[in-house]
Design an enzyme around this catalytic site. Structure first.
Site, PDB file in Angstrom:
ATOM      1  CG  ASP A 127      -1.760  -1.323   0.899  1.00  0.00           C
ATOM      2  OD1 ASP A 127      -2.721  -1.502   0.164  1.00  0.00           O
ATOM      3  OD2 ASP A 127      -2.529  -1.318   1.932  1.00  0.00           O
TER       4      ASP A 127
HETATM    5  C1  BGC Z   1       0.161   1.330   5.895  1.00  0.00           C
HETATM    6  C2  BGC Z   1       0.086  -0.052   5.301  1.00  0.00           C
HETATM    7  C3  BGC Z   1      -1.820  -0.478   5.505  1.00  0.00           C
HETATM    8  C4  BGC Z   1      -2.112   1.055   4.833  1.00  0.00           C
HETATM    9  C5  BGC Z   1      -3.410   1.042   4.836  1.00  0.00           C
HETATM   10  C6  BGC Z   1      -0.368   2.882   5.759  1.00  0.00           C
HETATM   11  O1  BGC Z   1      -0.014   3.370   6.720  1.00  0.00           O
HETATM   12  O2  BGC Z   1       1.643   1.315   6.103  1.00  0.00           O
HETATM   13  O3  BGC Z   1       0.450  -0.930   6.558  1.00  0.00           O
HETATM   14  O4  BGC Z   1      -1.888  -1.063   4.730  1.00  0.00           O
HETATM   15  O5  BGC Z   1      -1.732   2.024   5.945  1.00  0.00           O
HETATM   16  O6  BGC Z   1      -5.003   1.895   5.293  1.00  0.00           O
HETATM   17  C1  NOJ Z   2      -1.733  -3.947   5.479  1.00  0.00           C
HETATM   18  C2  NOJ Z   2      -3.232  -4.143   4.290  1.00  0.00           C
HETATM   19  O1  NOJ Z   2      -3.993  -5.027   4.482  1.00  0.00           O
HETATM   20  C3  NOJ Z   2      -2.901  -4.648   3.970  1.00  0.00           C
HETATM   21  O2  NOJ Z   2      -3.756  -5.556   2.987  1.00  0.00           O
HETATM   22  C4  NOJ Z   2      -1.462  -4.579   2.214  1.00  0.00           C
HETATM   23  O3  NOJ Z   2      -1.064  -5.122   1.826  1.00  0.00           O
HETATM   24  C5  NOJ Z   2      -0.046  -4.644   3.819  1.00  0.00           C
HETATM   25  N1  NOJ Z   2      -0.640  -3.707   4.467  1.00  0.00           N
HETATM   26  C6  NOJ Z   2       0.895  -3.236   3.119  1.00  0.00           C
HETATM   27  O4  NOJ Z   2       1.018  -2.417   2.776  1.00  0.00           O
END
Ligand code: BGC
Ligand code: NOJ
Length: 816
Positions: free
Chosen positions: A488
């Protein structure tokens, strides 16, 4: 059962037993298995909700409080001048004994102070919207005890976001009624709510409170509530402000005597009919029926037994006995419990997810299904369809949907170009588990088509997912990344410079037709391979060939443009520059593309797969797992986005992001390296962290999303336990990887990959109604490759155990 500093695994009871309350962080468990849930910590903190932690929250919780974890399901004991809680908090009086047993769908507290023992069992009966607190009070002292007990919880006004922010309204809407000692929380019931909450006790009460200010006092806290200190309930009725539920019970116990009763927290749906008996007097008949149902202890015991039976039954679908105690206790119990939690809650409600941020994630829930299909296939079926229905007719998907309404939610961003592909993984996993291809014909429509103007079957959704990916490729023939892919935080089109902007929402750059993802390329290969295999099984050879052609084309794009020399590139940025390349100063090598390209079958013949995983070992692996990339970013890169926003060693910037570690483990197993796969497995396994628990800090029984990386000032520290895709993927690693038990279209495929020093292991797997008792022996110290397979004593060719009829018990013996 070696007791560790804070507790131990009681494997037979399927419990983690916490023996002191001051754990390095609150250690969580979940009550509930259907539509009603209660996160509960080892200090009884947490809250309760119906289906959706944002839209139907029944009790309050203040996140990130000081100290952590201060609101919950509390019982105060006043024994003379001493006030204490069996859950230690909120009063924190030192206890003579404290034990919290987190089990499957329940948590049991046993505490003792000055000869009074209190046992509290918290659970949610199967299929009910009731949380029960079965309470047993024993006088173990030699003298008569006159005790005053006070229960406590704080109601939430259902919509948790508004509840936590809009006090100009919420301080004036609270309403309750009390009848027969049962508190009826009826805020907003007069207007648009057709539901209310009850909090009662099966024993007659000696007083009650419903007004927080009366019970706690304005300047007191939950650690010294006025009413408890005074030993006298106020019988207060809340008008506005903050309604609570509290009962006073006066117990007089002779030495050796005990009393048992249950507090009942219930969510009652009245519907819109007969809401009131008289103006402002609600019709309480349904609430009374709930209280009546649990009036005697035997019915509470019976409800608890059903919960235990249900869990025993669920877990019996997969059980292992290996030389690894970590694999046994995670695989047999906690890893599966965590898969259940992620299936139920996606990423919504934990100690780190507030229930108001994220609902059901599209990619998350698809992956969660991989660890869940074997538990309750019928629920998995419905989930696949619900998720698919949030795909839009163009191919993109809502990144998230609300569990109560099942409607897509655009508030957390969109344009993630990996989302749609995960649907192929979940669908094929479901069909392999069940053989039910009828799911492909289900007509589910598209989320952007009002009244289903354009319809689409599940099979058409899968086709659309493939097509969308193919039609959205960049200059190198690789899939465009859009807002981001699985990572993400790899935001190659955001260019965010506004300090208060969410990276997940930040606008796209001028040209999002350039940045490409090797992770999606690998995922595409993996998914299209599964899809072609499905078409073959369906007897559609032409379609299988067509998809196979797409697969080949993607493989060749990766071979031509995705290899950096010693590993797979991660991406091309919006200017067409490589990301995750030796030529970058930081972020030279990333984990995701190594895992996915190898899992997608790329580089198996020409040695690149092996080379990529060797590079992972050299650059990413350390004792707490494989970090996400190396070297970490020390500066913010506007062209890379959130990934470079975290301090080095945390989260997506070179933290050990546990979710992607199993992809490497599975890749290693594809290459037959069971030894390294197992070493890596242990490096992230919580059950292997008990010796370093003050560093690790997280629950030793469930995976955390992240363990800080080798570049972090605090390496080895876990964060964000429970709701992570790590659960499903590590369960896949254990069940389908190490143990090699792989549901397939024509039977149960057996292809283990184990550490060479395992002499043997056993698995029991229930599959399509039959039970397979599998024993694998390893006389020659191998990693992989079945030499001999016997079914009920008879040798067979190949590695597929044919289907047995429902009810059959099959003995399988295999030799590596
Ligand atoms: C986080 C991710 C997460 C994303 C979704 C980010 O700040 O680092 O792990 O999936 O937010 O909201
Ligand atoms: C947490 C999110 O829930 C998931 O969808 C994502 O793939 C990982 N973070 C990595 O960013």
């Amino acid at each position: 059962m070696t007791p560790q500093k804070y507790g131990y695994f009681d494997d037979n009871a399927r419990e983690y037993v916490i023996t002191r309350p001051d754990t390095p962080l609150p250690w969580l468990n979940y009550l509930g298995q259907d539509d009603f849930f209660g996160p509960i910590t080892n200090c009884a903190g947490g809250y309760t909700f119906y289906r959706d932690a944002k839209l139907r929250r029944l009790t309050r919780y203040r996140y990130n409080d000081i100290p952590y974890d201060n609101n919950g399901r509390y019982l105060y004991v006043k024994d003379g001048d001493t006030v204490w809680n069996p859950s230690w908090k909120p009063v924190r009086t030192e206890l003579d004994r404290y034990e919290c047993r987190h089990g499957m769908g329940y948590s049991r507290f046993i505490a003792e102070k000055d000869g009074v023992e209190i046992e509290m069992l918290f659970f949610i009966p199967n299929e009910e919207t009731v949380e029960l607190w079965q309470t047993t009070v024993r006088n173990k002292s030699g003298v008569k005890k006159d005790l005053k007990l006070f229960s406590f919880l704080e109601f939430c006004f259902y919509e948790a976001q508004n509840d936590a922010t809009n006090y100009q309204r919420t301080y004036s809407i609270g309403e309750v009624e009390v009848e027969d000692g049962v508190v009826y929380h009826k805020t907003e019931y007069r207007e648009r709510r057709d539901h209310y909450t009850i909090f009662g006790c099966t024993r007659p009460v000696d007083g009650f409170d419903t007004c927080r200010d009366a019970f706690v006092g304005i300047h007191n806290g939950l650690h010294d509530p006025k009413v408890v200190l005074a030993g006298e309930a106020g019988n207060s009725i809340a008008h506005g402000w903050n309604p609570i539920g509290s009962h006073q019970l006066n117990l007089s116990l002779e030495p050796g005597a005990e009393e048992q009763f249950t507090f009942v927290l219930g969510y009652v749906v009245q519907g819109d009919e007969n809401k009131f008996d008289a103006p402002l007097v609600m019709n309480k008949s349904k609430g009374k029926a709930v209280m009546a149902k649990y009036a005697d202890n035997a019915s509470v015991d019976a409800a608890f037994e059903s919960v235990q039976e249900r869990w025993a039954e669920l877990l019996s679908n997969f059980q292992v006995k290996t030389p690894s105690k970590e694999i046994n206790r995670m695989g047999n119990t906690w890893n599966q419990a965590q898969c259940m939690a992620t299936f139920n809650l996606s990423r919504s409600a934990s100690m780190f997810e507030t229930g108001i941020g994220r609902g059901m994630g599209y990619r998350d829930s698809n992956q969660d299904l991989l660890g869940f299909v074997h538990l309750v296939p019928e629920k998995a079926r419905q989930r696949v369809l619900d998720i698919a229905a949030t795909q839009m007719s163009g191919g993109l998907c809502f990144h998230q949907y609300q569990p109560l309404t099942k409607k897509g939610n655009a508030d957390i961003g969109g344009g993630f170009m990996d989302d749609h592909l995960w649907l192929i993984l979940s669908t094929t996993a479901y069909i392999k588990e069940t053989g039910d291809t009828s799911i492909l014909d289900e007509n589910i429509g598209y989320a952007d088509q009002a009244d289903d103007a354009k319809t689409g079957t599940l099979l058409e959704h899968l086709e659309l997912s493939i097509r969308y990916c193919l039609e959205n490729r960049g200059p190198h023939g690789l899939p465009l990344i859009g807002h981001a892919d699985w990572n993400d935080c790899l935001n190659l089109n955001c260019f965010s410079t506004e300090a208060n902007e969410s990276f997940q929402l930040a606008g796209h750059g001028t040209n999002d037709k350039v940045a490409e993802s090797l992770m999606i390329a690998g995922l595409f290969c993996y998914a299209s391979d599964l899809f072609a295999e499905l078409y073959n099984f369906m007897g559609k050879a032409d379609d299988a060939d067509r998809i196979r052609g797409n697969y080949d084309e993607m493989v060749s794009a990766v071979e031509t443009h995705g290899w950096d020399g010693k590993w797979f590139l991660r991406a091309y940025d919006a200017f067409g520059n490589p990301v995750g390349s030796e030529t970058n100063e930081e972020g030279k090598i990333y984990i995701e593309s190594q895992g996915w390209c190898v899992m997608g079958g790329i580089g198996l013949e020409d040695g690149r797969a092996q080379q990529a995983l060797d590079s992972v070992h050299e650059h990413l692996y350390y004792e707490h797992g494989c970090v996400l990339q190396q070297p970490p970013y020390t500066n913010y890169h506007v062209e890379l986005g959130e990934v470079s926003s975290y301090p080095p060693g945390y989260k997506e910037n070179a933290g050990v992001f546990c979710h992607n570690n199993p992809w490497i483990h599975l890749g290693l197993m594809k290459l037959g390296d069971g030894d390294r796969a197992y070493e890596y497995y242990l490096s992230v396994c919580p059950a292997a962290k008990e010796d370093s628990i003050d560093t690790y800090r997280g629950e030793p029984y469930v995976y955390s999303q992240m363990i800080s990386g080798k570049d972090a000032p605090t390496p080895g520290e876990a964060k964000n336990a429970w709701l992570t895709g790590t659960a499903a993927w590590t369960f896949t690693t254990v069940s389908q990887g190490f143990c090699g038990v792989q549901p397939d279209y024509s039977g149960l495929k057996l292809d283990p990959c184990i550490p060479s020093d395992w002499p043997e292991f056993e698995v029991t797997r229930k599959f399509r109604g039959a039970t397979y008792n599998i024993k694998v022996i390893n006389p020659n110290g191998r990693n992989k490759g079945i030499q001999e397979l016997k079914i009920n004593g008879k040798p067979i060719e190949g590695t597929i155990i044919p289907f047995a009829e429902a009810g059959a018990v099959v003995t399988v013996e295999a030799t590596l």
